[in-house]
Design a protein around this motif. Sequence first.
Motif, PDB file in Angstrom:
ATOM      1  N   GLY A   1       0.818  -1.201   0.000  1.00  0.00           N
ATOM      2  CA  GLY A   1       0.000   0.000   0.000  1.00  0.00           C
ATOM      3  C   GLY A   1       0.854   1.253   0.000  1.00  0.00           C
ATOM      4  N   GLY A   2       0.263   2.333   0.529  1.00  0.00           N
ATOM      5  CA  GLY A   2       0.970   3.605   0.559  1.00  0.00           C
ATOM      6  C   GLY A   2       2.226   3.553   1.396  1.00  0.00           C
ATOM      7  N   SER A   3       3.222   4.336   1.028  1.00  0.00           N
ATOM      8  CA  SER A   3       4.496   4.345   1.722  1.00  0.00           C
ATOM      9  C   SER A   3       4.351   5.002   3.090  1.00  0.00           C
ATOM     10  CB  SER A   3       5.546   5.091   0.890  1.00  0.00           C
ATOM     11  OG  SER A   3       6.780   5.120   1.557  1.00  0.00           O
ATOM     12  N   ARG A   4       4.680   4.268   4.136  1.00  0.00           N
ATOM     13  CA  ARG A   4       4.590   4.816   5.492  1.00  0.00           C
ATOM     14  C   ARG A   4       5.739   5.786   5.774  1.00  0.00           C
ATOM     15  NH1 ARG A   4       1.093   1.501   8.687  1.00  0.00           N
ATOM     16  NH2 ARG A   4      -0.145   0.248   7.245  1.00  0.00           N
ATOM     17  N   ILE A   5       6.915   5.497   5.234  1.00  0.00           N
ATOM     18  CA  ILE A   5       8.083   6.383   5.380  1.00  0.00           C
ATOM     19  C   ILE A   5       8.569   6.678   3.964  1.00  0.00           C
ATOM     20  CG2 ILE A   5      10.359   6.702   6.419  1.00  0.00           C
ATOM     21  CD1 ILE A   5       9.672   4.571   8.450  1.00  0.00           C
ATOM     22  N   PRO A   6       8.051   7.734   3.331  1.00  0.00           N
ATOM     23  CA  PRO A   6       8.354   7.976   1.918  1.00  0.00           C
ATOM     24  C   PRO A   6       9.802   8.357   1.636  1.00  0.00           C
ATOM     25  CG  PRO A   6       7.078   9.783   2.845  1.00  0.00           C
ATOM     26  CD  PRO A   6       7.098   8.707   3.879  1.00  0.00           C
ATOM     27  N   ALA A   7      10.493   8.955   2.601  1.00  0.00           N
ATOM     28  CA  ALA A   7      11.888   9.347   2.391  1.00  0.00           C
ATOM     29  C   ALA A   7      12.597   9.394   3.736  1.00  0.00           C
ATOM     30  CB  ALA A   7      11.975  10.700   1.687  1.00  0.00           C
ATOM     31  N   PHE A   8      13.905   9.105   3.720  1.00  0.00           N
ATOM     32  CA  PHE A   8      14.688   9.064   4.956  1.00  0.00           C
ATOM     33  C   PHE A   8      16.063   9.649   4.689  1.00  0.00           C
ATOM     34  CE2 PHE A   8      17.807   6.970   7.707  1.00  0.00           C
ATOM     35  CZ  PHE A   8      17.275   7.229   8.959  1.00  0.00           C
ATOM     36  N   GLY A   9      16.562  10.389   5.672  1.00  0.00           N
ATOM     37  CA  GLY A   9      17.901  10.951   5.599  1.00  0.00           C
ATOM     38  C   GLY A   9      18.600  10.843   6.941  1.00  0.00           C
ATOM     39  N   LEU A  10      19.929  10.893   6.933  1.00  0.00           N
ATOM     40  CA  LEU A  10      20.722  10.725   8.150  1.00  0.00           C
ATOM     41  C   LEU A  10      21.797  11.801   8.222  1.00  0.00           C
ATOM     42  CD1 LEU A  10      21.373   8.912  10.642  1.00  0.00           C
ATOM     43  CD2 LEU A  10      22.924   7.640   9.156  1.00  0.00           C
ATOM     44  N   ALA A  11      21.875  12.475   9.359  1.00  0.00           N
ATOM     45  CA  ALA A  11      22.886  13.510   9.574  1.00  0.00           C
ATOM     46  C   ALA A  11      23.430  13.363  10.991  1.00  0.00           C
ATOM     47  CB  ALA A  11      22.298  14.905   9.365  1.00  0.00           C
ATOM     48  N   MET A  12      24.553  14.029  11.267  1.00  0.00           N
ATOM     49  CA  MET A  12      25.155  13.894  12.597  1.00  0.00           C
ATOM     50  C   MET A  12      25.866  15.170  13.013  1.00  0.00           C
ATOM     51  SD  MET A  12      28.634  11.676  12.176  1.00  0.00           S
ATOM     52  CE  MET A  12      30.046  12.374  11.320  1.00  0.00           C
ATOM     53  N   ILE A  13      26.001  15.295  14.342  1.00  0.00           N
ATOM     54  CA  ILE A  13      26.781  16.367  14.953  1.00  0.00           C
ATOM     55  C   ILE A  13      27.841  15.717  15.832  1.00  0.00           C
ATOM     56  CG2 ILE A  13      26.755  18.311  16.567  1.00  0.00           C
ATOM     57  CD1 ILE A  13      23.900  18.859  15.753  1.00  0.00           C
TER      58      ILE A  13
END
Length: 303
Positions: free
Chosen positions: A54-66
């Motif tokens: 069905g529909g995308s529950r998490i359509p896009a994901f990104g990762l960043a850090m400090i």
Amino acid sequence: MIMSRYKPVTRAAFSRQPAHYLLFDVGHPMTLTQIRSTATAVQNVLILACSIRGGSRIPAFGLAMINRNFENVCSLEAIRGNFSKIVAAFNSLSNQAKMSEKIPFQEFKDYVYLAVNSLLEDFKSKSETMSGNKKWLFPPQLQITMVTAKNGSYVQQCLEEAVKTLNIAKLRKIQVVQLQNLLGNLATASNKEEPLQKINTDFLRGVEFVVLIQVAGTEEELESLFKTWLLDCDIDHEHLRISFPTSLNLPGSISSSLKCDIGECLINPFSLPFGHRYQLQMDFCSIQLGGSGLTKSAGMLLS
């Protein structure tokens, strides 16, 4: 003859799911164990999101850090078809933990501002580069989740101060996830190093725009937290209205009503691959072979 003008109201399920950016504070006092537990929990949820039909529950994901600076480890990508790239980004994140450093609080605040601004710009850039026919497929909003082992209240105030001067029209919410240390106590910071300043953010607290969540750093609890990303975020739909009559004993009283939204708390087994295996079958002949048989369009409209 009186014609009814009532039309059933329907909406597309999971049509307003936000893109998710995970901002990781790998600096002191974050440990390698906490990073690995969080990375495993997030990856398990992303695998589940890729498997649900069905529909995308998490359509896009990104990762960043400090850490000693800010770094966008993995720009926003659709998780389906890019999972190996996301795994490589988490491996890079774990390597950075070996170089974890303790930085001055003012420098940390500057990195927090830089991080939020950069993530918003990346979201805006990806949205603008989508072609006309595919633009509607891009998430309409962004949610940032910052994982830290520092004093959560201090980090929350830093974020509230940062967003005051930024364009946050497309920003749905910021979550601050404060992890517990190995002793089970919430990691705190010295007031000398991280002074809590009084910031006028009542307008943000009123709508809980920057939310602080304190959890244990175990993989199980973190996975339960990140599974909330899979729920339908379109809560602007009235499911039930309860009307209360006026009180006969109080002159001038007016009627009141209670509007309710029904939140999803479980994932429909039929949206999972081979979901029929979770169904009780009374007749052996009725057992389906192969997939669950759920089409892409089935179950996509809610009333």
